[in-house]
Scaffold this motif. Structure first.
Motif, mmCIF file in Angstrom:
data_model
loop_
_atom_site.group_PDB
_atom_site.id
_atom_site.type_symbol
_atom_site.label_atom_id
_atom_site.label_comp_id
_atom_site.label_asym_id
_atom_site.label_seq_id
_atom_site.Cartn_x
_atom_site.Cartn_y
_atom_site.Cartn_z
ATOM 1 N N ARG A 219 0.831 -1.211 0.000
ATOM 2 C CA ARG A 219 0.000 0.000 0.000
ATOM 3 C C ARG A 219 0.860 1.253 0.000
ATOM 4 O O ARG A 219 0.623 2.202 -0.746
ATOM 5 C CB ARG A 219 -0.900 0.004 1.238
ATOM 6 C CG ARG A 219 -2.351 -0.267 0.927
ATOM 7 C CD ARG A 219 -3.170 -0.300 2.184
ATOM 8 N NE ARG A 219 -3.330 1.031 2.758
ATOM 9 C CZ ARG A 219 -3.800 1.260 3.972
ATOM 10 N NH1 ARG A 219 -4.099 0.245 4.760
ATOM 11 N NH2 ARG A 219 -3.941 2.488 4.413
ATOM 12 N N LEU A 220 1.857 1.233 0.834
ATOM 13 C CA LEU A 220 2.709 2.418 0.940
ATOM 14 C C LEU A 220 3.406 2.684 -0.383
ATOM 15 O O LEU A 220 3.568 3.821 -0.813
ATOM 16 C CB LEU A 220 3.710 2.244 2.082
ATOM 17 C CG LEU A 220 4.682 3.409 2.297
ATOM 18 C CD1 LEU A 220 3.947 4.734 2.449
ATOM 19 C CD2 LEU A 220 5.555 3.160 3.510
ATOM 20 N N CYS A 221 3.831 1.615 -0.996
ATOM 21 C CA CYS A 221 4.497 1.784 -2.293
ATOM 22 C C CYS A 221 3.606 2.510 -3.281
ATOM 23 O O CYS A 221 4.029 3.428 -3.977
ATOM 24 C CB CYS A 221 4.890 0.423 -2.858
ATOM 25 S SG CYS A 221 6.526 -0.071 -2.333
ATOM 26 N N LEU B 276 1.037 4.437 -2.620
ATOM 27 C CA LEU B 276 0.809 5.810 -2.175
ATOM 28 C C LEU B 276 2.010 6.685 -2.496
ATOM 29 O O LEU B 276 1.900 7.829 -2.930
ATOM 30 C CB LEU B 276 0.580 5.844 -0.661
ATOM 31 C CG LEU B 276 -0.721 5.249 -0.150
ATOM 32 C CD1 LEU B 276 -0.682 5.091 1.359
ATOM 33 C CD2 LEU B 276 -1.897 6.131 -0.553
ATOM 34 N N GLN B 277 3.153 6.090 -2.269
ATOM 35 C CA GLN B 277 4.396 6.828 -2.492
ATOM 36 C C GLN B 277 4.556 7.214 -3.958
ATOM 37 O O GLN B 277 4.978 8.318 -4.287
ATOM 38 C CB GLN B 277 5.535 5.924 -2.032
ATOM 39 C CG GLN B 277 6.868 6.606 -1.901
ATOM 40 C CD GLN B 277 7.920 5.556 -1.637
ATOM 41 O OE1 GLN B 277 7.994 5.040 -0.525
ATOM 42 N NE2 GLN B 277 8.701 5.233 -2.633
ATOM 43 N N GLU C 83 2.288 10.076 -4.694
ATOM 44 C CA GLU C 83 2.776 11.306 -4.075
ATOM 45 C C GLU C 83 3.932 11.882 -4.870
ATOM 46 O O GLU C 83 4.031 13.087 -5.078
ATOM 47 C CB GLU C 83 3.220 11.007 -2.637
ATOM 48 C CG GLU C 83 3.454 12.234 -1.798
ATOM 49 C CD GLU C 83 3.876 11.871 -0.389
ATOM 50 O OE1 GLU C 83 3.164 12.255 0.558
ATOM 51 O OE2 GLU C 83 4.910 11.187 -0.248
ATOM 52 N N ASN D 232 5.412 16.121 6.082
ATOM 53 C CA ASN D 232 4.882 15.944 4.720
ATOM 54 C C ASN D 232 4.745 17.289 4.023
ATOM 55 O O ASN D 232 3.698 17.627 3.470
ATOM 56 C CB ASN D 232 3.524 15.226 4.742
ATOM 57 C CG ASN D 232 3.689 13.771 5.144
ATOM 58 O OD1 ASN D 232 3.930 13.497 6.296
ATOM 59 N ND2 ASN D 232 3.579 12.877 4.192
ATOM 60 N N THR D 233 5.780 18.014 4.079
ATOM 61 C CA THR D 233 5.753 19.384 3.576
ATOM 62 C C THR D 233 6.311 19.454 2.154
ATOM 63 O O THR D 233 7.074 20.356 1.818
ATOM 64 C CB THR D 233 6.611 20.275 4.481
ATOM 65 O OG1 THR D 233 7.887 19.627 4.657
ATOM 66 C CG2 THR D 233 5.973 20.477 5.830
ATOM 67 N N TYR D 234 5.902 18.503 1.337
ATOM 68 C CA TYR D 234 6.462 18.521 -0.024
ATOM 69 C C TYR D 234 6.000 19.720 -0.819
ATOM 70 O O TYR D 234 6.717 20.214 -1.677
ATOM 71 C CB TYR D 234 6.035 17.253 -0.779
ATOM 72 C CG TYR D 234 6.486 15.984 -0.102
ATOM 73 C CD1 TYR D 234 5.560 15.147 0.515
ATOM 74 C CD2 TYR D 234 7.828 15.621 -0.093
ATOM 75 C CE1 TYR D 234 5.969 13.975 1.119
ATOM 76 C CE2 TYR D 234 8.246 14.461 0.514
ATOM 77 C CZ TYR D 234 7.303 13.633 1.128
ATOM 78 O OH TYR D 234 7.715 12.480 1.741
#
Lengths: 649, 115
Positions: free
Chosen positions: A9-11, A13-14, A17, A125-127
């Protein structure tokens, strides 16, 4: 990767993003105006930045939306606005090129983390951040992008060696992130009040880590063993008289500050240090500091190291340190754990000592007067005079309580008046009641370096007083009062009586009788027979009965009447002053010629006058009872003794 | 587990995040307890190797920890330590009780290996 799991899942999402971020960056570089008034946009002003574990941490202040706040570069950071910690990923920071005083817009989605134990909230998470450019000109005069301080987490922190926080098994797994940096830069230390700084208990560590000047940020806790005054050497007015330079302003002067309050302190490891504090104009207050401060704990901060002195160079100081060794309670040993302590019997006495001084405004000496006296404190061990005479060593510090019988100032003219010694002749019950061959009276030499309070000097000259001599020096058969010796009119509350008989000596005291062992500069009792009068030195003169002025004049108007210029009046009934030298034959020292100078109408002269005859013949053969005399000189060839009749206090 | 949290993990822990989550997915973390209450963690690494993590502080016997965390100060922790935290959080930790002697051996065995 495990299918359907969190990692997968993280992959996903990443990846999503990542594309959003690159799209954003593309938008930023092209001059598309991104509305900043959209909800959810965070506006912050950077105050400070550092890097920690590849993340850029920016301490920021959240700003309101008003354009005025944004535009004024020189606006003072208002205190009401909340302080935040904003974290930037390395790439974001590189893209933004931000540095202190920059204003950043942070667009959603960003996240806020509230930590359980640390300070304010943390923004992550300040991208999607963009720097606000304040004006067109700012671009041209942009300061070069400087290096950012990297904050290294110490191993002590990683291994949780100092903190007592909860262990790893906690719900908030984010409590390592955003913790306040333990390593403070120089600019931080000024904001931290001294009360919050760490308290050390090792003098050696303080000196070695903090250096010679300016102990900032930390303080050291010590026990005050002794309080005394030292004559100030700096600022002395020296002038040369012939070939001899005069030095040191007199210690009993009242006006200019010429003594310095000093402490001898000891830390938990047994190490000593002499701390020189403020100058005093007289030693009067010193007695107060003595009773209030001795034995108490004290925190020192902002000291500077004057010197590191050794045993060979500071005998006086080390004789005092030796009297306090070994320590009263076991002391810590460096390297051991906090709880255990070494037995002190094997430890050798210290061989060096740091002398610290107040370093202007930074110095703080806080004495905890309320607390009880420390167990490390060693009060002066009171001995009787008899015990002191039996001490074998040399340069031993001793304390005693004795009655002063007579005071004499040194009269050697070659020595300047402010450097002259004072002799005090003292006794106590152990000497008076002793049957064996011990002297009844001891001479104590008070050197000019021993600071006496005006109260003491005033009291000593008036009547026979009991005086507490603290930390006097015994050596070569003499007791001397030097630097760091303190004379007090009252026994201190805390003093260990090592079997000393502290009973007050009442009633008349006996002096040693003149005999073959009598030495110069002592006092003795004399009895004998008048065998001669030195008529050439016999002299009598009138003195004013009001003021005692011996230089009376004849009244200009009436030449038969005496006039005193000091009290400006006629002297109708003058006092008779006499000076006489009498030779005695003393059975206790039968071979010697004993010459007694009688400087006034004391016992001897009064006795002779009572014979009502001025004929020398009638005086010869008269028995003279016990006279108190000061021994000026004793010589063997020819065998004669020069005495001076004195009046005891 | 909401997406935000996962992304947050990624932000803070960077490259360790995904591997750590993988370890959690595979239930690789075991919490070892002894009768006296002492604990330690053991994580099965991606290569099958067993690594020990301490519970009282951040320590792991894997080489990445020694390099990135201790030596370079580049990371706060390694993927195994993160996996321990995450497993605790999601309740995916396996539990194992051993004797005092066995726990001592686990903790000491690592020293002997490296020594």
């Amino acid at each position: 990767l495990h299918r359907g799991g969190l990692a997968e899942r993280l992959c996903q999402l990443q990846n999503r993003e990542r594309s959003a971020v690159s799209f954003w960056r593309h938008q930023c570089t092209s001059d598309v105006k991104i509305p900043s008034e959209k909800s959810g946009v965070l506006t912050v002003k950077i105050l400070e930045m550092f890097e920690e574990c590849t993340i850029q941490v920016a301490i920021c202040q959240q700003l309101g939306q008003s354009p005025a706040t944004l535009l004024s570069e020189d606006a003072v950071t208002s205190v009401e606005e909340p302080i935040l910690k904003v974290l930037f990923a390395r790439e974001t920071a590189a893209h933004l090129k931000c540095r202190p005083h920059d204003v950043i817009h942070i667009y959603p989605p960003w996240q806020k983390l509230l930590l359980r134990n640390a300070g304010g909230p943390v923004i992550m998470n300040t991208y999607f951040s963009q720097k606000v450019l304040l004006s067109e000109h700012s671009q041209t005069r942009e300061k070069p992008y400087g290096l950012i301080r990297k904050n290294i987490i110490s191993l002590a922190q990683t291994f949780r060696l100092d903190d007592t926080d909860d262990g790893m098994c906690q719900e908030s797994s984010g409590d390592q992130v955003g913790r306040d940096p333990q390593i403070h830069g120089k600019q931080d230390s000024k904001q931290h009040p001294l009360a919050q700084s760490a308290v050390n208990d090792s003098l050696l560590e303080m000196v070695e880590s903090q250096g010679a000047v300016g102990w900032r940020e930390t303080q050291v806790r010590v026990v005050i063993q002794r309080v005394y005054c030292l004559p100030m050497r700096e600022g002395y007015r020296s002038h040369v008289q012939g070939t001899k330079p005069l030095c040191a302003t007199p210690v009993t002067d009242s006006d200019p500050p010429n003594v310095r309050l000093c402490l001898l302190v000891q830390d938990a490891y047994g190490m000593f240090s002499e701390v020189q504090l403020k100058p005093l104009s007289s030693a009067e207050d010193a007695e107060q500091y003595c009773s209030r401060w001795e034995g108490k704990f004290c925190c020192l901060a902002g000291m500077k190291v004057l010197q590191r002195t050794t045993r060979g160079r500071a005998l006086g100081l080390f004789s005092l340190i030796d009297s306090l060794w070994p320590p009263a309670v076991p002391v810590k040993f460096p390297g051991q754990s906090q709880d255990s302590a070494t037995m002190t019997t094997d430890l050798s006495a210290p061989s060096f000592c740091y002398v610290l001084a107040a370093d202007s405004a930074e110095t703080q000496v806080e004495v905890d007067e309320e607390q009880q006296v420390s167990t490390l404190y060693q009060p002066p061990a009171v001995s009787s005079l008899k015990e002191i005479l039996q001490i074998n060593g040399c340069n031993e510090r001793c304390s005693f309580w004795a009655r002063v019988l007579y005071l004499r100032l040194q009269t050697k003219h070659s020595v300047p008046i402010n450097q002259r010694e004072t002799w005090l002749f003292v006794t106590d019950s152990t000497l008076q009641h002793e049957a064996h061959r011990t002297p009844k009276v001891l001479a104590v030499a008070v050197a000019a370096s021993c600071v006496l309070s005006p109260e003491i000097t005033g009291a000593l000259g008036v009547a026979s007083r009991f005086v507490f001599f603290k930390d006097a020096l015994w050596g070569n058969g003499r007791i001397i009062c030097v630097e760091r010796t303190v004379l007090l009119l009252q026994k201190p509350l805390l003093c260990s009586a090592a079997g000393a008989d502290l009973s007050e000596l009442t009633g008349p005291v006996g002096l040693d009788e003149l005999d073959s062992t009598t030495q110069t500069n002592s006092i003795c009792a004399v009895r004998g027979t008048v065998v001669g009068v030195n008529e050439s030195t016999a002299f009598s003169w009138p003195a004013c009965d009001r003021c005692g002025n011996g230089k009376l004049e004849l009244c200009p108007q009436d030449r038969g009447v005496l006039y005193c210029s000091q009290c400006s009046g006629v002297v109708s009934s003058p006092l008779l002053k006499m000076q006489l030298e009498v030779f005695l034959s003393c059975p206790s020292r039968s071979q010697s010629t004993v010459k007694v100078k009688c400087p006034g109408l004391f016992v001897l002269i009064n006795l002779l006058l009572s014979l009502q005859s001025y004929e020398v013949q009638s005086v010869l053969g008269k028995e003279v009872g016990l006279l108190s005399c000061f021994v000026h000189a004793v010589s063997s060839h020819p065998d004669c003794v020069a005495l001076e009749e004195i009046v005891l206090l | 587990v909401p997406d935000d949290l996962l992304l947050g993990l990624k932000f803070i822990f960077g490259p360790s995040a995904v591997p750590a989550l993988d370890l959690v997915d595979q239930r690789s973390v075991t919490r070892i307890v002894s009768p006296s209450g002492r604990t330690a963690y053991q994580v099965v690494g991606s290569s099958g190797k067993l690594y020990t993590c301490y519970s009282s502080c951040h320590f792991c016997t894997c080489p990445a920890y020694g390099f990135s965390v201790l030596q370079r100060s580049e990371s706060l922790l390694c993927k195994h330590i993160l996996a321990v935290y995450l497993s605790q959080a999601v309740g995916a930790c396996q539990e194992l009780t051993v004797s005092e002697e066995q726990l001592t051996n686990i903790l000491l065995a690592e020293d002997e290996e490296e020594g």
